[in-house]
Design a protein around this motif. Structure first.
Motif, PDB file in Angstrom:
ATOM      1  N   PRO A  62      40.992  46.115  46.103  1.00 53.11           N
ATOM      2  CA  PRO A  62      40.018  45.265  45.399  1.00 53.11           C
ATOM      3  C   PRO A  62      39.270  44.321  46.342  1.00 53.11           C
ATOM      4  N   LEU A  63      39.984  43.808  47.338  1.00 54.08           N
ATOM      5  CA  LEU A  63      39.342  42.950  48.335  1.00 54.08           C
ATOM      6  C   LEU A  63      38.277  43.719  49.099  1.00 54.08           C
ATOM      7  N   LEU A  79      30.142  35.853  35.535  1.00 52.71           N
ATOM      8  CA  LEU A  79      31.300  36.101  34.673  1.00 52.71           C
ATOM      9  C   LEU A  79      31.938  37.447  34.999  1.00 52.71           C
ATOM     10  N   ILE A  80      33.264  37.513  34.856  1.00 53.36           N
ATOM     11  CA  ILE A  80      33.985  38.785  34.909  1.00 53.36           C
ATOM     12  C   ILE A  80      34.563  39.055  33.528  1.00 53.36           C
ATOM     13  N   ILE A  81      34.299  40.248  33.013  1.00 53.74           N
ATOM     14  CA  ILE A  81      34.913  40.721  31.768  1.00 53.74           C
ATOM     15  C   ILE A  81      35.997  41.703  32.154  1.00 53.74           C
ATOM     16  N   CYS A  82      37.180  41.537  31.574  1.00 57.79           N
ATOM     17  CA  CYS A  82      38.334  42.303  32.023  1.00 57.79           C
ATOM     18  C   CYS A  82      39.061  42.960  30.858  1.00 57.79           C
ATOM     19  N   ALA A  92      40.892  42.270  38.803  1.00 58.85           N
ATOM     20  CA  ALA A  92      39.831  41.292  38.533  1.00 58.85           C
ATOM     21  C   ALA A  92      40.101  39.970  39.248  1.00 58.85           C
ATOM     22  N   ALA A  93      41.361  39.556  39.272  1.00 56.39           N
ATOM     23  CA  ALA A  93      41.714  38.282  39.902  1.00 56.39           C
ATOM     24  C   ALA A  93      41.435  38.295  41.399  1.00 56.39           C
ATOM     25  N   LEU A 147      46.816  36.424  36.277  1.00 55.49           N
ATOM     26  CA  LEU A 147      45.549  36.140  36.964  1.00 55.49           C
ATOM     27  C   LEU A 147      45.751  35.113  38.072  1.00 55.49           C
ATOM     28  N   GLN A 148      46.542  34.092  37.806  1.00 57.93           N
ATOM     29  CA  GLN A 148      46.775  33.052  38.804  1.00 57.93           C
ATOM     30  C   GLN A 148      47.533  33.589  40.010  1.00 57.93           C
TER      31      GLN A 148
END
Length: 279
Positions: A62-63, A79-82, A92-93, A147-148
């Motif tokens: 993802p990176l 915005l990101i929709i997940c 997504a995170a 997510l965190q």
């Protein structure tokens, strides 16, 4: 000799970001990273009850693809929709932290096809439990914790959307998929959800949006915005496709398509996916 679709060496033209108006919103759809359960020996804490909600095993991919979006100047998202599935939340995170996007919404309308859920239930439970396609999502607290952790603390909250008085053409984005949906139903549902996200955020709010979901979501975007004559036959993990609205005065007959309720849409770029143009 069979009449099979063949790869088109000159697919529909995709243009670079430099051709996009700076004031125009952006819409990108990305598949999640590599699933842990690609390794048949893989285990995770709630696997027995939720075998369909695998974590990801590749945190670097993802990176890498977030940096690819930056390279193509496709990185200025509002915005990101997940999808609510764990693999999408983690992907997504990581992308959110890399691109510094601190707004995330989670919508079930772009969730996994229930045919895939039932297949995993069948293979994992082996008759010990009913194969019913029913999904138990992570609760709000665990969703935020996921997510965190994946964003190293960058994500601090999940943005809630006002689901009262939702226009009819946006309902598919927030609708819960039917547990026993067919593959055909799922494809139609995904296309409707992708279009609903585009209408809600790009058309009405003029926001740039990244959707992080499943391979079928990327396919749905391509089918919706390029046309049924294109078949996506291979979508690798973190594969993505990018689109943008176009003003009538800037229309290019070769690159732009008029999509019902969405207006003119231009194809920008894509990565880690293969398409066929049916002749």
């Amino acid at each position: 000799k069979t009449d099979r679709p063949r790869p088109n060496p000159h697919p529909s033209p995709w243009i670079t970001m430099e051709k996009k108006s700076k004031s125009s919103p952006l819409f990108v759809v990305m598949r999640h990273s590599v699933r842990v359960d690609k390794d048949p020996k893989a285990k995770w804490t709630d696997q027995e009850d939720r075998p369909y909600d695998t974590p990801i095993s590749d945190l670097k991919l993802p990176l890498d693809q977030a940096q690819a979006l930056q390279k193509h100047k496709l990185d200025n998202f509002d915005l990101i929709i997940c999808s609510p599935f764990r693999r999408c939340l983690q992907t997504a995170a990581i992308v959110a932290k890399t691109l510094k996007v601190d707004r995330i919404r989670v919508h079930s309308g772009v969730g996994e096809m229930r045919t895939s859920v039932r297949s995993i239930q069948r293979d994992y439970w082996k008759g010990k439990r009913p194969v019913d396609g029913k999904v138990t999502y992570l609760d709000a607290k665990k969703t935020l914790a996921t997510l965190q952790e994946a964003s190293s603390g960058f994500i601090t909250k999940v943005e809630k959307s006002d689901e009262k008085d939702v226009p009819k053409d946006e309902e598919a984005l927030i609708a819960e998929p039917l547990a026993m949906e067919t593959a055909a139903n799922a494809k139609q549902r995904m296309m409707a959800a992708i279009k609903a996200a585009y209408i809600r955020h790009v058309v009405r709010k003029k926001e740039s949006v990244l959707v992080v979901a499943h391979g079928d979501s990327v396919d749905a975007a391509v089918r919706s915005f390029i046309g049924a004559g294109i078949v996506v036959y291979d979508i690798k993990e973190c594969g993505w496709a990018a689109f943008a609205p176009v003003a009538e005065k800037d229309k290019n007959e070769k690159t732009d398509r008029n999509v019902e309720d969405c207006g003119l849409i231009r194809k920008l770029s894509h990565a880690r996916l293969q398409m066929l143009k049916l002749e």
